[in-house]
Design a protein around this motif. Structure first.
Motif, PDB file in Angstrom:
ATOM      1  N   CYS A  83      41.985  48.118  40.886  1.00 47.38           N
ATOM      2  CA  CYS A  83      41.686  46.728  41.245  1.00 47.38           C
ATOM      3  C   CYS A  83      42.405  46.336  42.536  1.00 47.38           C
ATOM      4  N   MET A 219      34.250  40.252  42.381  1.00 47.21           N
ATOM      5  CA  MET A 219      33.726  39.130  41.604  1.00 47.21           C
ATOM      6  C   MET A 219      33.091  38.054  42.493  1.00 47.21           C
ATOM      7  N   LEU A 228      38.410  33.815  42.484  1.00 47.18           N
ATOM      8  CA  LEU A 228      39.256  34.672  41.665  1.00 47.18           C
ATOM      9  C   LEU A 228      39.988  35.719  42.493  1.00 47.18           C
ATOM     10  N   SER A 259      43.827  35.304  37.443  1.00 47.96           N
ATOM     11  CA  SER A 259      42.531  35.753  37.939  1.00 47.96           C
ATOM     12  C   SER A 259      42.020  36.955  37.160  1.00 47.96           C
ATOM     13  N   GLU A 260      42.915  37.850  36.783  1.00 51.97           N
ATOM     14  CA  GLU A 260      42.488  38.999  35.988  1.00 51.97           C
ATOM     15  C   GLU A 260      41.926  38.555  34.634  1.00 51.97           C
ATOM     16  N   ALA A 263      38.513  37.021  35.296  1.00 51.04           N
ATOM     17  CA  ALA A 263      37.530  38.053  35.639  1.00 51.04           C
ATOM     18  C   ALA A 263      37.073  38.802  34.393  1.00 51.04           C
TER      19      ALA A 263
END
Length: 378
Positions: A83, A219, A228, A259-260, A263
């Protein structure tokens, strides 16, 4: 360290994105509110967001998020996903890891600027342009002619920004076979995969079908969640992923924990979000097609294969740069002229401009666009 040039698109947006009244050139789908996204969450996932510990996260990304990302592919596992804080960080890391001063890169043009400025900051690069006379497709023979003994990386983007073109399956397979023959990595910017008008046929993810393929996802675009700042690269080559992870230590270190969590919720509702966003593209496509049908003397229209963008050609005598400048300054209507997509690697077609099809509320902006044409005796 090499000084990078101004990022033309982002500099242009810094001036106009939030000041122009009608943003008709957005490359992302319509976003949603935090409340709307949380309403989609299962109770455990909502608690995972609201009750989370706000400390550092894993550099590779949260394991459950990586597993959910991997599930969007046909052949990937969580360990094959790294990521990033958005797609741009992934582009930077991939180029930094795969290229050195003795390398050579091939870049498909036109492109998102960092796809060529970053290779050029490291090594020599050759541009291979898409052909507007061939539906903006890619000539595989031209790619073959550009290959050198030290060619290390080819970068491409389908569905394509800004044209919305998707490479045909036979050319896609021929390109992979060519790169496999020469041991060339392919960085495929796939951030618009899943988005497009009804009937869009997307290519397989490069990481699923090529052992040296890097699939760049985010995203921001197809899911309409750029706030995000969560992106990723999926790749079968675990050594490359490890080296990019070590590069990330110098960049963001890790992603935003909130944000993770968000998501993860979005990806669990992937089909719902994509269906919503593709429906917006369908609705806007018909409106743009009607608009261009009313002005055949001013615009040459080509329906995009996918994504939420199109790249019509302006036929007016003053040229697209002057047209776009007056359109935003006099009428508050923002489009992206083709100068934004100029390339240092060769000529790219001019007098085109990018429009967006992914956001709601198009009618008012089209009315302002039409009024501008009337006022200027078009």
């Amino acid at each position: 360290m090499t000084t990078l040039p101004d990022f033309r698109l982002e500099t242009h947006f810094a001036k106009w994105e939030f000041s122009a009244r009608y943003h008709l050139t957005a490359s992302d789908a319509e976003s949603i509110s935090l409340r709307t996204l949380l309403d989609m969450a299962e109770p455990d996932d909502r608690e995972g967001f609201e009750g989370m510990w706000l400390g550092y996260t894993e550099t590779f990304g949260a394991p459950d998020l990586r597993a959910q990302i991997a599930a969007t592919y046909a052949q990937q596992s969580a360990e094959q996903v790294l990521c990033f804080a958005g797609a741009s960080e992934g582009i930077f890391a991939a180029n930094s890891v795969l290229l050195d001063k003795d390398s050579h890169a091939i870049v498909v043009t036109p492109n998102y600027q960092s796809h060529e400025t970053l290779p050029l900051a490291i090594c020599e690069a050759t541009g291979v342009p898409l052909d507007p006379e061939d539906g903006w497709s890619l000539d595989i023979d031209r790619v073959a002619a550009a290959i050198r003994p030290n060619t290390r990386l080819l970068t491409m983007n389908f569905p394509h920004n800004p044209t919305g073109t998707i490479l045909s399956q036979d050319r896609f397979e021929a390109l992979i076979a060519l790169c496999r023959q020469h041991g060339i990595y392919i960085l495929h910017d796939e951030i618009f995969n899943g988005l497009g008008p009804t009937g869009t046929q997307h290519l397989p993810f490069i990481a699923d079908v090529y052992e040296r393929g890097l699939s760049l996802g985010v995203m921001s675009k197809s899911y309409g969640l750029p706030g995000l700042r969560i992106g990723w690269i999926a790749c079968q080559d675990l050594d490359v992923l490890s080296r990019m992870e070590r590069m990330k230590h110098y960049l963001s270190i890790c992603n935003s924990g909130p944000s993770e969590r968000l998501a993860l919720i979005a990806l669990k509702n992937r089909d719902r979000l994509l269906a919503r966003n593709c429906a917006i593209v369908d609705e806007n496509m018909s409106k743009w097609e009607s608009f261009f049908a009313r002005h055949p003397d001013l615009f040459e229209w080509r329906r995009p294969d996918g994504s939420c963008m199109a790249y019509p050609r302006y036929l007016g005598s003053e040229g697209v740069e002057e047209f776009a400048r007056r359109l935003v300054e006099e009428s508050g209507v923002l489009v992206l002229p083709s100068s934004i997509y100029a390339s240092d690697l060769g000529q790219v077609p001019h007098n085109h401009f990018r429009i967006g099809l992914g956001r709601s509320g198009l009618d008012e902006g089209l009315a302002a666009f039409e009024a501008h044409l009337r006022r200027n005796n078009h």
